[in-house]
Design an enzyme around this catalytic site. Structure first.
Site, PDB file in Angstrom:
ATOM      1  N   CYS A  22     -16.791  -3.334  -3.559  1.00  0.00           N
ATOM      2  CA  CYS A  22     -15.791  -4.396  -3.572  1.00  0.00           C
ATOM      3  C   CYS A  22     -16.168  -5.356  -2.460  1.00  0.00           C
ATOM      4  CB  CYS A  22     -14.391  -3.835  -3.354  1.00  0.00           C
ATOM      5  SG  CYS A  22     -14.145  -3.264  -1.685  1.00  0.00           S
ATOM      6  N   ASP A  66      -6.859  -3.689   8.450  1.00  0.00           N
ATOM      7  CA  ASP A  66      -6.184  -4.738   7.675  1.00  0.00           C
ATOM      8  C   ASP A  66      -5.598  -5.842   8.552  1.00  0.00           C
ATOM      9  OD1 ASP A  66      -6.797  -3.490   5.315  1.00  0.00           O
ATOM     10  OD2 ASP A  66      -4.859  -2.520   5.068  1.00  0.00           O
ATOM     11  N   ASP A 102     -15.995   9.781  -3.130  1.00  0.00           N
ATOM     12  CA  ASP A 102     -16.507  11.154  -3.132  1.00  0.00           C
ATOM     13  C   ASP A 102     -15.511  12.159  -2.537  1.00  0.00           C
ATOM     14  OD1 ASP A 102     -17.325   9.469  -0.826  1.00  0.00           O
ATOM     15  OD2 ASP A 102     -17.979  11.381   0.015  1.00  0.00           O
ATOM     16  N   GLN A 103     -14.721  11.735  -1.562  1.00  0.00           N
ATOM     17  CA  GLN A 103     -13.778  12.669  -0.937  1.00  0.00           C
ATOM     18  C   GLN A 103     -12.631  13.020  -1.878  1.00  0.00           C
ATOM     19  OE1 GLN A 103     -14.482  14.030   2.212  1.00  0.00           O
ATOM     20  NE2 GLN A 103     -16.378  12.967   1.685  1.00  0.00           N
ATOM     21  N   ARG A 157      -2.423 -11.197  -4.211  1.00  0.00           N
ATOM     22  CA  ARG A 157      -2.507  -9.751  -4.428  1.00  0.00           C
ATOM     23  C   ARG A 157      -1.628  -9.004  -3.440  1.00  0.00           C
ATOM     24  NH1 ARG A 157      -8.243  -7.347  -4.351  1.00  0.00           N
ATOM     25  NH2 ARG A 157      -6.831  -5.603  -4.514  1.00  0.00           N
ATOM     26  N   ILE A 215     -14.255   0.633  10.092  1.00  0.00           N
ATOM     27  CA  ILE A 215     -13.823   1.263   8.834  1.00  0.00           C
ATOM     28  C   ILE A 215     -14.660   0.777   7.643  1.00  0.00           C
ATOM     29  CG2 ILE A 215     -11.848   1.716   7.286  1.00  0.00           C
ATOM     30  CD1 ILE A 215     -11.382   2.817  10.079  1.00  0.00           C
ATOM     31  N   ARG A 260     -17.234   1.515  -0.492  1.00  0.00           N
ATOM     32  CA  ARG A 260     -15.995   2.268  -0.741  1.00  0.00           C
ATOM     33  C   ARG A 260     -16.100   3.335  -1.834  1.00  0.00           C
ATOM     34  NH1 ARG A 260     -11.150  -2.007  -0.830  1.00  0.00           N
ATOM     35  NH2 ARG A 260      -9.896  -0.244  -0.179  1.00  0.00           N
ATOM     36  N   PRO A 261     -16.890   4.358  -1.598  1.00  0.00           N
ATOM     37  CA  PRO A 261     -16.987   5.445  -2.587  1.00  0.00           C
ATOM     38  C   PRO A 261     -15.700   6.274  -2.661  1.00  0.00           C
ATOM     39  CG  PRO A 261     -18.223   6.006  -0.602  1.00  0.00           C
ATOM     40  CD  PRO A 261     -17.698   4.610  -0.398  1.00  0.00           C
ATOM     41  N   ASN A 308       0.804  -1.223   0.000  1.00  0.00           N
ATOM     42  CA  ASN A 308       0.000   0.000   0.000  1.00  0.00           C
ATOM     43  C   ASN A 308       0.840   1.278   0.000  1.00  0.00           C
ATOM     44  OD1 ASN A 308      -2.261  -1.541  -0.176  1.00  0.00           O
ATOM     45  ND2 ASN A 308      -2.868  -1.330   1.979  1.00  0.00           N
ATOM     46  N   ARG A 339      -9.047  -1.937  -7.041  1.00  0.00           N
ATOM     47  CA  ARG A 339      -9.623  -0.660  -6.684  1.00  0.00           C
ATOM     48  C   ARG A 339      -8.582   0.464  -6.599  1.00  0.00           C
ATOM     49  NH1 ARG A 339     -11.225   2.347  -3.125  1.00  0.00           N
ATOM     50  NH2 ARG A 339     -13.365   3.065  -3.292  1.00  0.00           N
TER      51      ARG A 339
HETATM   52  N1  EPU Z   1     -14.649   6.546   2.151  1.00  0.00           N
HETATM   53  C1  EPU Z   1     -15.695   7.306   1.693  1.00  0.00           C
HETATM   54  N2  EPU Z   1     -15.460   8.205   0.695  1.00  0.00           N
HETATM   55  C2  EPU Z   1     -14.235   8.365   0.126  1.00  0.00           C
HETATM   56  C3  EPU Z   1     -13.167   7.583   0.596  1.00  0.00           C
HETATM   57  C4  EPU Z   1     -13.392   6.672   1.612  1.00  0.00           C
HETATM   58  O1  EPU Z   1     -16.810   7.173   2.179  1.00  0.00           O
HETATM   59  O2  EPU Z   1     -14.103   9.211  -0.784  1.00  0.00           O
HETATM   60  C5  EPU Z   1     -14.854   5.574   3.254  1.00  0.00           C
HETATM   61  C6  EPU Z   1     -14.648   4.134   2.806  1.00  0.00           C
HETATM   62  O3  EPU Z   1     -15.815   3.604   2.224  1.00  0.00           O
HETATM   63  C7  EPU Z   1     -14.272   3.471   4.120  1.00  0.00           C
HETATM   64  C8  EPU Z   1     -13.481   4.558   4.837  1.00  0.00           C
HETATM   65  O4  EPU Z   1     -13.849   5.780   4.222  1.00  0.00           O
HETATM   66  O5  EPU Z   1     -15.420   3.167   4.856  1.00  0.00           O
HETATM   67  C9  EPU Z   1     -11.981   4.417   4.796  1.00  0.00           C
HETATM   68  O6  EPU Z   1     -11.560   4.102   3.496  1.00  0.00           O
HETATM   69  P1  EPU Z   1     -10.164   4.550   2.872  1.00  0.00           P
HETATM   70  O7  EPU Z   1     -10.437   5.454   1.735  1.00  0.00           O
HETATM   71  O8  EPU Z   1      -9.246   5.016   3.943  1.00  0.00           O
HETATM   72  O9  EPU Z   1      -9.623   3.174   2.302  1.00  0.00           O
HETATM   73  P2  EPU Z   1      -8.824   3.020   0.977  1.00  0.00           P
HETATM   74  O10 EPU Z   1      -7.943   4.183   0.813  1.00  0.00           O
HETATM   75  O11 EPU Z   1      -9.717   2.653  -0.132  1.00  0.00           O
HETATM   76  C10 EPU Z   1      -6.718   1.858   2.007  1.00  0.00           C
HETATM   77  C11 EPU Z   1      -5.978   0.571   1.814  1.00  0.00           C
HETATM   78  C12 EPU Z   1      -6.819  -0.574   2.364  1.00  0.00           C
HETATM   79  C13 EPU Z   1      -7.078  -0.312   3.849  1.00  0.00           C
HETATM   80  C14 EPU Z   1      -7.750   1.047   4.023  1.00  0.00           C
HETATM   81  C15 EPU Z   1      -7.940   1.445   5.477  1.00  0.00           C
HETATM   82  C16 EPU Z   1      -4.646   0.976  -0.160  1.00  0.00           C
HETATM   83  C17 EPU Z   1      -4.393   0.696  -1.592  1.00  0.00           C
HETATM   84  N3  EPU Z   1      -5.709   0.384   0.395  1.00  0.00           N
HETATM   85  O12 EPU Z   1      -7.932   1.737   1.292  1.00  0.00           O
HETATM   86  O13 EPU Z   1      -6.043  -1.772   2.216  1.00  0.00           O
HETATM   87  O14 EPU Z   1      -7.904  -1.313   4.378  1.00  0.00           O
HETATM   88  O15 EPU Z   1      -6.951   2.072   3.398  1.00  0.00           O
HETATM   89  O16 EPU Z   1      -6.740   1.468   6.145  1.00  0.00           O
HETATM   90  O17 EPU Z   1      -3.884   1.689   0.483  1.00  0.00           O
HETATM   91  C18 EPU Z   1      -5.692  -4.084   1.912  1.00  0.00           C
HETATM   92  O18 EPU Z   1      -4.483  -3.836   1.752  1.00  0.00           O
HETATM   93  O19 EPU Z   1      -6.128  -5.261   2.067  1.00  0.00           O
HETATM   94  C19 EPU Z   1      -6.648  -2.980   1.937  1.00  0.00           C
HETATM   95  C20 EPU Z   1      -7.953  -3.166   1.761  1.00  0.00           C
END
Ligand code: EPU
Length: 422
Positions: free
Chosen positions: A116, A306, A124-125, A398, A328, A121-122, A23, A92
């Site tokens: 997923c 994770d 929008d932010q 992965r 989360i 996991r939107p 990551n 993703r």
């Molecule tokens: N969220 C929103 N809107 C957004 C972005 C996020 O509602 O625009 C919500 C998500 O739906 C979730 C929460 O905010 O409920 C946190 O999501 P985040 O965006 O932090 O997750 P991510 O960036 O998609 C990364 C890691 C994940 C890890 C999460 C949390 C990468 C590539 N992926 O995902 O890793 O679980 O942060 O720490 O960095 C994994 O490696 O198995 C994995 C899933």
């Protein structure tokens, strides 16, 4: 698809070297889009997700060559700033090209990732931040089109509704080429964010505050290519720490940044394991009974989502009852029915799992469609009586480099059984 055949019961002993962080690598590879020229990344894990990111960059016209843990990217002006559905649906994290593309080319078209296995996991932010910086966002046929009418993004203050990890990374990578100052408030504080900031700064960017919840970026006109060794994977390390403890083992993990693992170490100690910083790594020793502890996932520096599935396996074998709350993602208990099939006693209500410790697990055929859930099933197989078959290890590939070889090196009985290709 390949599967793993595991014969449980072996105590893990010895040492292993942790690979580079998936990551951290994914956003860093995307940062190569920000500057033309020869980039070299070291300590890059050979993983399916890294290969998918390489493919995505290649479809845009970059040259990507991985030789062991060294990955070279020759970056040049892209043919089309587009991330197609075929690749985004596979991974993703493909959405991480969005920030660099918009920063560099003033536009990008990225397939919406959709849901997923672990939730909706939107993004929008990510989009809200780019809009604040002057981009226009349109949705069309499952794709999001982002365009900056004036060509170059403008620095802005962006207050995130939640500390999204990839959202913070996308906005940081966008802001480095924006005109003026961008301030990200309520930014994610994960170590991978700090690592990306280190890389961007090496490229000539001016990013301060990474690792805190306010990140300030002074935009630059252009950046330089970079040579960087990726930090160790804290989640891979945590997974082996739990595997060691679950088998009452004694394992040394080399090349780990202990500070990244504080929350996991604290819970494991509370459960009765010895977890010590030793030299450039961490040693885990477990003897005797484990105690049940409660866990609640949270953004860093809290307990990482994770690691939730892996710690749950430890709690399955602990004395007493533990309550595990997932804050989360809304659907991250896919391992529970599979663990119960192996003899665990876990009930789920909404985002809370209640685990009642049992004396033993029995081997079974199991599978999961999430990377970390699959890893937890491998750990369960290591301590179960008899043989466990973990199907669809595609998901483990992965995110875990040579997991069966690393575990076998510690004394586990595990083999990969090749299956028909997917
Ligand atoms: N969220 C929103 N809107 C957004 C972005 C996020 O509602 O625009 C919500 C998500 O739906 C979730 C929460 O905010 O409920 C946190 O999501 P985040 O965006 O932090 O997750 P991510 O960036 O998609 C990364 C890691 C994940 C890890 C999460 C949390 C990468 C590539 N992926 O995902 O890793 O679980 O942060 O720490 O960095 C994994 O490696 O198995 C994995 C899933």
């Amino acid at each position: 698809m390949d599967s793993f055949r595991i014969r449980g019961g072996a105590r893990l002993e010895g040492s292993l070297r942790v690979s580079g962080a998936k990551n951290a690598a994914l956003p860093i590879l995307c940062a190569a889009l920000l500057a033309d020229g020869e980039h070299r990344f070291r300590n890059v894990p050979a993983l399916r997700d890294v290969a998918t990111m390489g493919q995505l960059l290649e479809t845009m016209g970059l040259t990507v060559v991985q030789d062991g843990s060294v990955l070279d990217i020759t970056s040049r002006a892209v043919n089309e700033p587009v991330a197609p559905y075929e690749l985004v649906k596979k991974m993703r994290a493909s959405v991480l090209v969005l920030g660099p593309l918009v920063a560099r080319y003033g536009e990008a078209t990225v397939s919406l990732p959709g849901g997923c296995a672990i939730g909706a996991r939107p993004i929008d932010q990510h989009l809200k931040g780019l809009e604040a910086m002057g981009a226009k966002v349109d949705l069309d046929h499952g794709y999001v089109h982002v365009k900056v009418p004036r060509g170059r993004l403008t620095g802005a203050e962006v207050v995130l509704d939640m500390p999204t990890v990839t959202g913070t990374e996308n906005l940081m990578s966008a802001a480095v080429l924006a005109e003026g100052r961008t301030t990200l408030v309520n930014a994610a504080r994960e170590p991978e964010i700090e690592e990306l900031a280190r890389v961007l700064n090496k490229m000539g960017a001016n990013v301060t505050g990474a690792g805190t919840d306010v990140i300030v970026i002074e935009g630059r006109e252009g950046l330089e290519p970079v040579d960087h060794a990726i930090m160790a994977d804290r989640i891979e390390a945590g997974t082996y720490m739990v595997a060691a403890a679950a088998t009452k083992g004694n394992v040394y993990l080399d090349g780990v940044t202990f500070d990244h693992l504080e929350a996991v170490a604290a819970k494991m100690r509370q459960a009765g394991c010895e977890v010590e910083r030793e030299g450039e790594g961490v040693r885990v020793v477990a003897e005797g009974d484990l105690k049940a502890v409660d866990i609640k996932t949270a953004p860093h520096p809290g307990f990482p989502t994770d690691m939730q599935a892996q710690l749950m396996v430890l709690m399955v074998m602990a004395k007493g009852q533990s309550v595990i709350e997932e804050t989360i993602f809304e659907n991250r208990f896919m391992h529970v029915p599979e663990l119960n099939r192996m003899g665990a006693n876990i009930s789920v209500h909404g985002r809370t799992a209640t685990v009642k410790g049992v004396d033993s697990l029995q081997g079974a055929s199991v599978m999961a469609t999430d990377l970390r859930a699959s890893a937890s099933l491998v750990i369960a197989g290591l301590l179960a009586q008899g043989e466990t078959e973990v199907l669809r290890v595609y998901h483990i590939d992965r995110g875990y480099e040579h997991i069966e070889e690393k575990l076998a090196g510690l004394g586990a009985t595990i083999e990969r059984v090749p299956g028909a290709s997917a």
